[in-house]
Design a protein around this motif. Sequence first.
Motif, short mmCIF file in Angstrom:
data_model
loop_
_atom_site.label_atom_id
_atom_site.label_comp_id
_atom_site.label_asym_id
_atom_site.label_seq_id
_atom_site.Cartn_x
_atom_site.Cartn_y
_atom_site.Cartn_z
N ASN A 231 10.71 0.18 3.03
CA ASN A 231 10.56 -0.57 1.79
C ASN A 231 11.32 -1.88 1.87
O ASN A 231 12.46 -1.92 2.31
N GLY A 232 10.67 -2.96 1.44
CA GLY A 232 11.30 -4.27 1.44
C GLY A 232 10.28 -5.36 1.70
O GLY A 232 9.08 -5.11 1.82
N ASN A 233 10.78 -6.58 1.80
CA ASN A 233 9.95 -7.75 2.07
C ASN A 233 10.17 -8.23 3.50
O ASN A 233 11.31 -8.30 3.96
N PHE B 5 6.37 -1.06 -0.47
CA PHE B 5 7.00 -0.37 -1.60
C PHE B 5 6.28 0.95 -1.83
O PHE B 5 5.18 1.18 -1.34
N ASN B 6 6.95 1.84 -2.60
CA ASN B 6 6.35 3.13 -2.95
C ASN B 6 5.41 2.94 -4.13
O ASN B 6 5.81 2.39 -5.16
N GLY C 218 3.59 7.96 -4.54
CA GLY C 218 4.68 8.21 -3.59
C GLY C 218 4.41 7.69 -2.21
O GLY C 218 5.31 7.60 -1.38
N ASP C 219 3.15 7.33 -1.90
CA ASP C 219 2.83 6.77 -0.60
C ASP C 219 3.21 5.30 -0.55
O ASP C 219 3.24 4.62 -1.58
N ASN C 220 3.47 4.80 0.65
CA ASN C 220 3.78 3.38 0.81
C ASN C 220 2.57 2.53 0.49
O ASN C 220 1.44 2.88 0.80
N GLN C 221 2.83 1.39 -0.13
CA GLN C 221 1.84 0.36 -0.40
C GLN C 221 2.23 -0.87 0.39
O GLN C 221 3.43 -1.12 0.61
N PHE C 222 1.24 -1.65 0.81
CA PHE C 222 1.49 -2.81 1.66
C PHE C 222 0.77 -4.02 1.08
O PHE C 222 -0.46 -4.12 1.17
#
Length: 139
Positions: free
Chosen positions: A48-50, A82-83, A87-91
């Motif tokens: 998670n992050g930029n 981010f979540n 709950g899965d990661n988003q891009f």
Amino acid sequence: MVSIGNDSFEEEFEQFDSEDSPKISTALRVFTKRRFLPDIKTDYTLKNGNYTIGREDSENQPEIPISGDVTVSRRSVRLEVFNGHDGDNQFNFTVMKAVNPVTVNGKRLMPGESIFLTIGDKIRMGKTDMELIKENHKK
């Protein structure tokens, strides 16, 4: 948590998870073709992050550097991880400044344009190809 006697399923699951199963994460695979030098392939594990993705030089150190491709701008794109609600990661992939085309699955994106990526999406910036992949790591 469900308990039977002194043992709990949660403790057994945690023990199994930490010792026997591979950890799955997401990575961005970066592949740069170079004319007279060996090609460069690097996988960047994403948390998670930029992340700024762009050409690396002495004054610019993006989180995901593109080496050996002068056709990529220094601060070409931003990738936000981010979540999501499930709950899965988003891009979220945003073109910030790109003189040369940036494409996702063959579709050209203009500066300021954003798109959500999914596993398997293919990105091209200059002479550099990228793909969002799943990684397996044995603990």
